[in-house]
Design a protein around this motif. Sequence first.
Motif, PDB file in Angstrom:
ATOM      1  N   GLY A 184       0.823  -1.224  -0.169  1.00 39.12           N
ATOM      2  CA  GLY A 184      -0.146  -0.126  -0.032  1.00 39.12           C
ATOM      3  C   GLY A 184       0.698   1.403   0.062  1.00 39.12           C
ATOM      4  O   GLY A 184       0.278   2.376   0.264  1.00 39.12           O
ATOM      5  N   ARG A 228       0.203   4.226  -2.808  1.00 37.08           N
ATOM      6  CA  ARG A 228      -1.419   4.829  -2.645  1.00 37.08           C
ATOM      7  C   ARG A 228      -0.944   6.244  -1.952  1.00 37.08           C
ATOM      8  O   ARG A 228      -0.405   6.348  -0.767  1.00 37.08           O
ATOM      9  N   ARG A 267      -0.573   2.008   8.155  1.00 34.58           N
ATOM     10  CA  ARG A 267       0.011   1.272   7.084  1.00 34.58           C
ATOM     11  C   ARG A 267       0.940  -0.021   7.635  1.00 34.58           C
ATOM     12  O   ARG A 267       0.887  -0.906   6.863  1.00 34.58           O
TER      13      ARG A 267
END
Length: 628
Positions: free
Chosen positions: A501, A504, A584
């Motif tokens: 991730g 992003r 995250r």
Amino acid sequence: MKLLRRESTVSLDDRLAALTEAADLADGRLDAEAVAHARTVVSRAGTRRSLSVDHTVAALAGATGSGKSSLFNLLSGTALAAVGVTRPTTSTAQAALWRGAGSGPLLDWLQIPNRHEVDGAEAGTARGDIGGSGGDGRRSHGEDGRGHGEDDAGEISGLILLDLPDHDSIELAHRLEVDRLAQLVDLLVWVLDPQKYADAAVHDRYLKPLARHRDVMVVVLNQIDRLTPAAAERCLTDLRRLLAEDGLAGVPVIGVSARTGAGVPELRSLLAARVADRRSWAARLAADVGTAADVLVRAAHGTGGNGTGGNGTDRRTRNGRAALGSGDGRTGTAPPTAADLVKAREASVDALAGPLTSALSQAAGVPLVVTAVARAHRHRSIAATGWPVTRWIRRFRPDPLRRLRLGTPPGTGGSRAEPEAGAGPGSTPGDTTGTVVGRTSIPAATTVQRSQMDIAIRDTATAASAGLPEPWAAAVRHAARSRVDELEDRLDRAVATTSLGASRRPAWWRVVGAAQWLVLAAALAGALWLLGLFAMDYLRLPEPPVPTAGEMPWPTLLLLGGLLLGLVLALLSRAVAWLGGRRRARKAAKALRASVAEVGRALVLEPVEEELTRHHRFTEAVTTARRR
């Protein structure tokens, strides 16, 4: 109270198929001789069935001086067998055939060159010679006046009677011939004598190992004419006791005299009944299958697997049955099945999946990657939301993920791009060709980490093999480490292809970034306004009116407010980036553990489970092969 139900009988075909499967599954795991013996039994059964099912091969076996050759001559009405007392006179097996048309291929398979076809007249004449009433030379007759030999000729049609060499011969070739044919004939008739009926040579070498063959075995005590009736009965009783100790309780025991003919009609009637039944060959093959399965069981439990026989009632075999969760097929209930044991072991393996994943995660550098994800998020957040004047300085600092060659955003020229949703392992975004991903720059596992990984694999194998016999437990342990050499590369690939991730960009980055540019523009506007006022004052030009906000001139308010607001936005962005980095990192840790767990399952747990399934299938197959 729950009634016991008799288990359904398993056909010979099903038992042979089960033995074949058990041998295939045991190949490479159990004793090679036990596996080879099982396959030999299957091959021999196929050959025997293909030759003739209408003939019954019965063999007279015994020691030197037991009188088996005399009995052979008496039953066949021939003088084929030479009779001796103190030395072995039968050097090769001889065959007598009753209406043996079509028996040639069967005798060729048995490798019996000496064969003689007899009929009812010959056999009846022999019976008349010894007489049923004490040997007066008159031919014995039934109530209807016909000779017994004429009746028996029809009933005994299809019999092939063999006279074997002496099993205690001083010639090795004779003993080997007995061993060979004892494995092939349909019906074994052991001829013993009062002097040596308890000889350990015959009991230990032949009778005990053939305990499963009780249905295709007859024991004859010859020479009872040398004993008084009471002594003969005592010998027969003691012989039955010895047979029961050998696991042969219920085997027919007949006292005969080849000299006077006593007991011969009973023996002849028994042979006629077995021949008429036409099932001795099938019973023999079924017993062979059961014995071969017993040998596999003993091999599976590490209690010896070589040899061609086995006492189906000894302690080791009984323990083997209990461990396999099945008896001999005579009762209706069984102990916990092998499937239950496998499920329990698989539950233990699943319980150890967590420790295994943790050890593999440490070896794969997952904690380092998780820390890098959090730091990379803060690094990129500051670069996107910091004060534009100093933001460019952040670009000179290395990106934590890029240093590990992970999470490189598309188009940055890094070693790999962050996989898009749905992208397969080893593929870059938009790449449908399965491009191989290069290795990461994660440091290699330390000695401690490798040791922890080895311990976790060993613990998994130990839990999976709990309760298994040692040969299968060793196979499970070997399976657990069978692909350990692939672990390092597969773990690195799993980490490299896991979506972290990192590519992003949160929407608030753009909002705060735009706000930073606005406040910077306001600060610049205020600075330029103040600079213009300073220039006009320096040039002694008339000072234009300056709007104020309360007591604060707007140029000063714009400059100071822009600078202060930019600093506040940067500090707030750092705080939010720190929280976002933790979030995250947690998501990345979860995704990485899932990827590492998949590698552990593929390279450690799946081979273990395959071996457990193989053992389960072996257990079911060998249980079916042993069932009667």
